[in-house]
Scaffold this motif. Structure first.
Motif, short mmCIF file in Angstrom:
data_model
loop_
_atom_site.label_atom_id
_atom_site.label_comp_id
_atom_site.label_asym_id
_atom_site.label_seq_id
_atom_site.Cartn_x
_atom_site.Cartn_y
_atom_site.Cartn_z
N PHE A 1 -1.43 18.47 -14.88
CA PHE A 1 -2.43 17.43 -15.14
C PHE A 1 -1.83 16.25 -15.90
N ASP A 2 -0.97 16.52 -16.86
CA ASP A 2 -0.38 15.43 -17.62
C ASP A 2 0.43 14.49 -16.71
N ALA A 3 1.18 15.10 -15.79
CA ALA A 3 1.95 14.29 -14.84
C ALA A 3 1.01 13.53 -13.91
N PHE A 4 -0.07 14.21 -13.52
CA PHE A 4 -1.05 13.54 -12.66
C PHE A 4 -1.69 12.35 -13.38
N GLU A 5 -2.08 12.56 -14.64
CA GLU A 5 -2.75 11.49 -15.38
C GLU A 5 -1.86 10.26 -15.51
N LYS A 6 -0.60 10.48 -15.78
CA LYS A 6 0.35 9.37 -15.88
C LYS A 6 0.50 8.65 -14.53
N ALA A 7 0.67 9.46 -13.48
CA ALA A 7 0.85 8.87 -12.15
C ALA A 7 -0.40 8.12 -11.71
N TRP A 8 -1.54 8.71 -11.98
CA TRP A 8 -2.80 8.09 -11.52
C TRP A 8 -3.07 6.78 -12.28
N THR A 9 -2.71 6.74 -13.55
CA THR A 9 -2.89 5.52 -14.32
C THR A 9 -2.04 4.40 -13.73
N GLU A 10 -0.81 4.71 -13.34
CA GLU A 10 0.05 3.71 -12.71
C GLU A 10 -0.50 3.30 -11.36
N PHE A 11 -1.02 4.28 -10.63
CA PHE A 11 -1.59 4.02 -9.31
C PHE A 11 -2.82 3.11 -9.42
N GLU A 12 -3.70 3.42 -10.34
CA GLU A 12 -4.92 2.63 -10.54
C GLU A 12 -4.58 1.20 -10.91
N ALA A 13 -3.55 1.03 -11.69
CA ALA A 13 -3.17 -0.33 -12.11
C ALA A 13 -2.59 -1.15 -10.97
N ALA A 14 -2.03 -0.44 -9.98
CA ALA A 14 -1.34 -1.14 -8.90
C ALA A 14 -2.21 -1.37 -7.68
N ARG A 15 -3.18 -0.49 -7.42
CA ARG A 15 -3.89 -0.56 -6.16
C ARG A 15 -5.07 -1.52 -6.22
N THR A 16 -5.60 -1.80 -5.00
CA THR A 16 -6.78 -2.64 -4.88
C THR A 16 -8.01 -1.88 -5.37
N LEU B 1 0.82 -1.21 0.00
CA LEU B 1 0.00 0.00 0.00
C LEU B 1 0.86 1.26 0.00
N LEU B 2 1.86 1.31 0.87
CA LEU B 2 2.72 2.49 0.96
C LEU B 2 3.49 2.71 -0.34
N ALA B 3 3.95 1.63 -0.96
CA ALA B 3 4.65 1.75 -2.23
C ALA B 3 3.72 2.26 -3.33
N ASN B 4 2.49 1.77 -3.36
CA ASN B 4 1.53 2.22 -4.36
C ASN B 4 1.19 3.70 -4.20
N GLU B 5 1.05 4.15 -2.95
CA GLU B 5 0.72 5.56 -2.71
C GLU B 5 1.82 6.49 -3.21
N LYS B 6 3.05 6.02 -3.14
CA LYS B 6 4.18 6.83 -3.61
C LYS B 6 4.11 7.09 -5.11
N LEU B 7 3.40 6.24 -5.84
CA LEU B 7 3.26 6.44 -7.28
C LEU B 7 2.56 7.77 -7.60
N VAL B 8 1.71 8.22 -6.68
CA VAL B 8 1.05 9.52 -6.85
C VAL B 8 1.72 10.60 -6.01
N LEU B 9 2.06 10.26 -4.78
CA LEU B 9 2.59 11.27 -3.87
C LEU B 9 3.92 11.85 -4.34
N ASP B 10 4.82 11.00 -4.81
CA ASP B 10 6.14 11.50 -5.23
C ASP B 10 6.03 12.48 -6.40
N PRO B 11 5.32 12.16 -7.49
CA PRO B 11 5.18 13.14 -8.58
C PRO B 11 4.45 14.41 -8.14
N ALA B 12 3.44 14.27 -7.26
CA ALA B 12 2.65 15.42 -6.85
C ALA B 12 3.47 16.41 -6.03
#
Length: 231
Positions: A216-231, A198-209
């Motif tokens: 928004f472009d950076a957010f969209e990329k990060a969120w796509t990775e986050f969505e693919a990884a999280r429950t 969970l903590l590793a997945n959250e870093k996919l968004v938190l670190d870029p943010a």
């Protein structure tokens, strides 16, 4: 629960554990947590972790049983709190509910429970003596008040309900300023790995943010990775 898991649980907050349980279970829907707003006597201490030692009290009205019965039950209550698996957490339901007036959790009672080796207390009832409570013994309560009323013990070791959460004696509790939850026994073996995931997945968004120039472009990329990884 091994020492490594206990150390980890004490380092993370209750929302993290709540999410991690869903990771361990492979989907959303976990609901063994408190509902509503709680008050914490020492929010900076960190999480309370331990096995529930349950009881029920009341304080609005004087007890109707003989005084010797009330005194004996009070001693049985303290014996119950002094025994059992450790770490332990006192989980005490105030049967007066929203009308609770009796502060069971003040300087003396918290000091006694800490001396018994308990990690803290969870109650829908009242606390007081906020400047004089012992360190490293958080109380998570429903309200603050000045009086002990007619507080007396009604039941010991029975299932209790605090903030909508039913707790049985021996349930594994995680609690902090956000509320509390029960860690299901079936999820204990996988919980440490789930927390780290969970903590590793959250870093996919938190670190870029947190990087200057985040857009928004950076957010969209990060969120796509986050969505693919999280429950």
């Amino acid at each position: 629960m091994n020492d490594d898991l206990l150390t980890l649980l004490r380092k993370v907050d209750t929302p993290t554990v709540c999410n991690a349980i869903e990771v361990a279970q492979g989907g959303r829907g976990f609901d063994r947590f408190t509902k509503g707003t709680v008050l914490c006597s020492d929010p900076d201490t960190g999480a309370i972790v331990g096995y529930a030692r349950t009881a029920r009290i009341a304080a609005v009205n004087p007890p109707t049983e003989p005084a010797d019965v009330i005194k004996a039950r009070r001693m049985d209550y303290y014996r119950h709190m002094a025994e059992g698996p450790r770490p332990g957490v006192a989980v005490v339901e105030d049967l007066d509910g929203q009308n609770a007036v009796g502060a069971f959790w003040g300087e003396i009672n918290t000091t006694v429970h800490k001396g018994f080796g308990l990690s803290g207390a969870l109650t829908n009832g009242v606390m007081r003596d906020l400047g004089d409570l012992p360190p490293n013994f958080p109380v998570i309560a429903g309200s603050i008040g000045p009086s002990h009323g007619f507080v007396h013990v009604r039941e010991i070791g029975t299932p209790v309900r605090v903030f909508g959460m039913v707790v049985k004696d021996g349930d594994l509790i995680h609690a902090d300023r956000h509320g509390a939850l029960i860690i299901p026994n079936a999820d204990i073996p996988n919980l440490a790995a789930a927390i780290h995931t969970l903590l590793a997945n959250e870093k996919l968004v938190l670190d870029p943010a947190r990087v200057e120039g985040f857009d928004f472009d950076a957010f969209e990329k990060a969120w796509t990775e986050f969505e693919a990884a999280r429950t």
